[in-house]
Design a protein around this motif. Structure first.
Motif, mmCIF file in Angstrom:
data_model
loop_
_atom_site.group_PDB
_atom_site.id
_atom_site.type_symbol
_atom_site.label_atom_id
_atom_site.label_comp_id
_atom_site.label_asym_id
_atom_site.label_seq_id
_atom_site.Cartn_x
_atom_site.Cartn_y
_atom_site.Cartn_z
ATOM 1 N N PRO A 1 3.606 5.590 -7.346
ATOM 2 C CA PRO A 1 2.885 4.752 -8.324
ATOM 3 C C PRO A 1 3.494 4.822 -9.719
ATOM 4 N N ASN A 2 3.877 6.016 -10.168
ATOM 5 C CA ASN A 2 4.461 6.140 -11.504
ATOM 6 C C ASN A 2 5.840 5.496 -11.564
ATOM 7 N N GLY A 3 6.593 5.624 -10.465
ATOM 8 C CA GLY A 3 7.912 4.999 -10.419
ATOM 9 C C GLY A 3 7.827 3.483 -10.504
ATOM 10 N N LEU A 4 6.871 2.900 -9.783
ATOM 11 C CA LEU A 4 6.698 1.453 -9.850
ATOM 12 C C LEU A 4 6.356 1.014 -11.265
ATOM 13 N N ASP A 5 5.514 1.785 -11.925
ATOM 14 C CA ASP A 5 5.121 1.422 -13.293
ATOM 15 C C ASP A 5 6.324 1.443 -14.230
ATOM 16 N N LEU A 6 7.265 2.344 -13.975
ATOM 17 C CA LEU A 6 8.462 2.378 -14.812
ATOM 18 C C LEU A 6 9.423 1.242 -14.457
ATOM 19 N N PHE A 7 9.540 0.929 -13.153
ATOM 20 C CA PHE A 7 10.462 -0.127 -12.747
ATOM 21 C C PHE A 7 10.013 -1.500 -13.248
ATOM 22 N N TRP A 8 8.699 -1.677 -13.381
ATOM 23 C CA TRP A 8 8.197 -2.952 -13.904
ATOM 24 C C TRP A 8 7.618 -2.771 -15.309
ATOM 25 N N PHE A 9 8.033 -1.723 -15.969
ATOM 26 C CA PHE A 9 7.468 -1.375 -17.268
ATOM 27 C C PHE A 9 7.541 -2.540 -18.250
ATOM 28 N N SER A 10 8.656 -3.257 -18.240
ATOM 29 C CA SER A 10 8.880 -4.301 -19.243
ATOM 30 C C SER A 10 8.408 -5.681 -18.799
ATOM 31 N N SER A 11 7.981 -5.807 -17.553
ATOM 32 C CA SER A 11 7.593 -7.133 -17.062
ATOM 33 C C SER A 11 6.290 -7.603 -17.702
ATOM 34 N N THR A 12 6.266 -8.855 -18.030
ATOM 35 C CA THR A 12 5.119 -9.435 -18.721
ATOM 36 C C THR A 12 3.860 -9.374 -17.854
ATOM 37 N N ARG A 13 2.789 -8.878 -18.436
ATOM 38 C CA ARG A 13 1.466 -8.808 -17.805
ATOM 39 C C ARG A 13 1.458 -7.940 -16.540
ATOM 40 N N TYR A 14 2.383 -7.004 -16.446
ATOM 41 C CA TYR A 14 2.353 -6.091 -15.288
ATOM 42 C C TYR A 14 1.087 -5.233 -15.376
ATOM 43 N N PRO A 15 0.280 -5.191 -14.284
ATOM 44 C CA PRO A 15 -1.041 -4.537 -14.385
ATOM 45 C C PRO A 15 -1.050 -3.059 -14.008
ATOM 46 N N SER B 1 0.455 -0.135 -10.955
ATOM 47 C CA SER B 1 0.354 -0.129 -9.489
ATOM 48 C C SER B 1 -1.011 0.334 -8.987
ATOM 49 N N ILE B 2 -1.778 0.974 -9.837
ATOM 50 C CA ILE B 2 -3.134 1.407 -9.495
ATOM 51 C C ILE B 2 -4.088 0.939 -10.584
ATOM 52 N N PRO B 3 -5.175 0.246 -10.202
ATOM 53 C CA PRO B 3 -5.676 -0.048 -8.859
ATOM 54 C C PRO B 3 -4.806 -1.066 -8.134
ATOM 55 N N ILE B 4 -4.958 -1.074 -6.810
ATOM 56 C CA ILE B 4 -4.010 -1.782 -5.956
ATOM 57 C C ILE B 4 -4.212 -3.301 -5.971
ATOM 58 N N THR B 5 -5.460 -3.762 -6.108
ATOM 59 C CA THR B 5 -5.697 -5.205 -6.004
ATOM 60 C C THR B 5 -4.984 -6.003 -7.105
ATOM 61 N N PRO B 6 -5.083 -5.636 -8.385
ATOM 62 C CA PRO B 6 -4.323 -6.372 -9.399
ATOM 63 C C PRO B 6 -2.819 -6.301 -9.166
ATOM 64 N N PHE B 7 -2.338 -5.152 -8.677
ATOM 65 C CA PHE B 7 -0.907 -5.018 -8.384
ATOM 66 C C PHE B 7 -0.486 -5.984 -7.286
ATOM 67 N N LYS B 8 -1.278 -6.076 -6.220
ATOM 68 C CA LYS B 8 -0.953 -7.012 -5.136
ATOM 69 C C LYS B 8 -0.986 -8.460 -5.643
ATOM 70 N N ASN B 9 -1.987 -8.770 -6.452
ATOM 71 C CA ASN B 9 -2.080 -10.132 -6.987
ATOM 72 C C ASN B 9 -0.863 -10.467 -7.846
ATOM 73 N N TYR B 10 -0.390 -9.472 -8.605
ATOM 74 C CA TYR B 10 0.772 -9.686 -9.480
ATOM 75 C C TYR B 10 2.036 -9.948 -8.653
ATOM 76 N N ILE B 11 2.250 -9.119 -7.622
ATOM 77 C CA ILE B 11 3.439 -9.300 -6.782
ATOM 78 C C ILE B 11 3.376 -10.642 -6.054
ATOM 79 N N ASP C 1 0.836 -1.213 0.000
ATOM 80 C CA ASP C 1 0.000 0.000 0.000
ATOM 81 C C ASP C 1 0.869 1.261 0.000
ATOM 82 N N ALA C 2 1.900 1.278 0.875
ATOM 83 C CA ALA C 2 2.766 2.460 0.959
ATOM 84 C C ALA C 2 3.546 2.652 -0.337
ATOM 85 N N PHE C 3 3.973 1.562 -0.928
ATOM 86 C CA PHE C 3 4.701 1.615 -2.187
ATOM 87 C C PHE C 3 3.834 2.238 -3.287
#
Length: 221
Positions: A98-112, A114-124, A91-93
């Protein structure tokens, strides 16, 4: 749980990414290092001991006797140690960068994203690898506890120096002033408080229901 040591939680997540996008991800990391303000939201999260993203190309995995593997994807390894619960951290991350996380995982397959939070948590959670053994040099201390301890140590060393040079009355005054400065930094070490037992209790109560009324449990309304 082996991921938890005292107040600290160790997280490892490995996500695949297409090899043709690896150079893009590397460029994004280089940009974030060149512009430190880009990570301002992350650096301000005092619950984090550290967080690191590492690109592992498909031909860089070690051969520990299992034989050289033939992989189709490169991978992103994310490692972090933090205080608090897994949910609090995610949640704090997501709230902090949120934009930084999207860039850090930008290339990861099926990255959803960071917002909304539920798909992001499911992915991690789906890509997280639980640790078999987690060593932490200061398991009972949070990051703030360590910073406070270092601050108190510096003040005590200063008092030690003053003790040799000041008369008793002046040293007593200096001692009281120092105590007033550090009294809020005298924390305690131990295990982190449990945020909630609701999920554990719900599983326990549901287990009894499933055991005693299996037909009803298999046909929810």
């Amino acid at each position: 749980m082996s991921n938890v040591a005292g107040k600290a939680y160790g997280m490892n997540a490995v996500t695949p990414m297409p090899p043709w996008m690896t150079w893009i991800q590397r460029a994004l990391f280089m940009t974030s290092r060149a512009i430190p303000s880009f990570l301002g939201g992350l650096l301000g999260l005092s619950i984090i001991h550290f967080a690191r993203w590492v690109i592992i190309k498909r031909d860089q995995w070690p051969d520990l006797g299992q034989g050289k593997q033939t992989l189709q994807n490169d991978y992103m390894l994310f490692c972090s140690n933090f205080n608090g619960t897994w949910d609090q951290y995610i949640d704090a991350f997501a709230d902090g960068i949120p934009n930084g996380l999207d860039l850090f995982w930008f290339s990861s397959t099926r990255y959803p994203h960071s917002i909304p939070i539920t798909p992001f948590k499911n992915y991690i959670r789906a890509n997280q690898i639980d640790t078999d053994y987690y060593y932490n040099a200061t398991p009972g201390a949070a990051q703030r506890d360590i910073k406070s301890a270092l601050r108190i140590h510096r003040i005590l060393l200063d008092l030690e120096g003053q003790h040799k040079s000041l008369p008793p009355e002046a040293f007593q005054k200096a001692y009281v002033e120092a105590l007033c400065k550090i009294q809020n930094g005298l924390g305690y070490q131990g295990y982190a408080p449990v945020a909630s037992n609701d999920t554990e209790n719900a599983d326990k109560y549901r287990a009894a229901y499933v055991r005693d009324q299996p037909a009803a449990a298999q046909n929810p309304l």
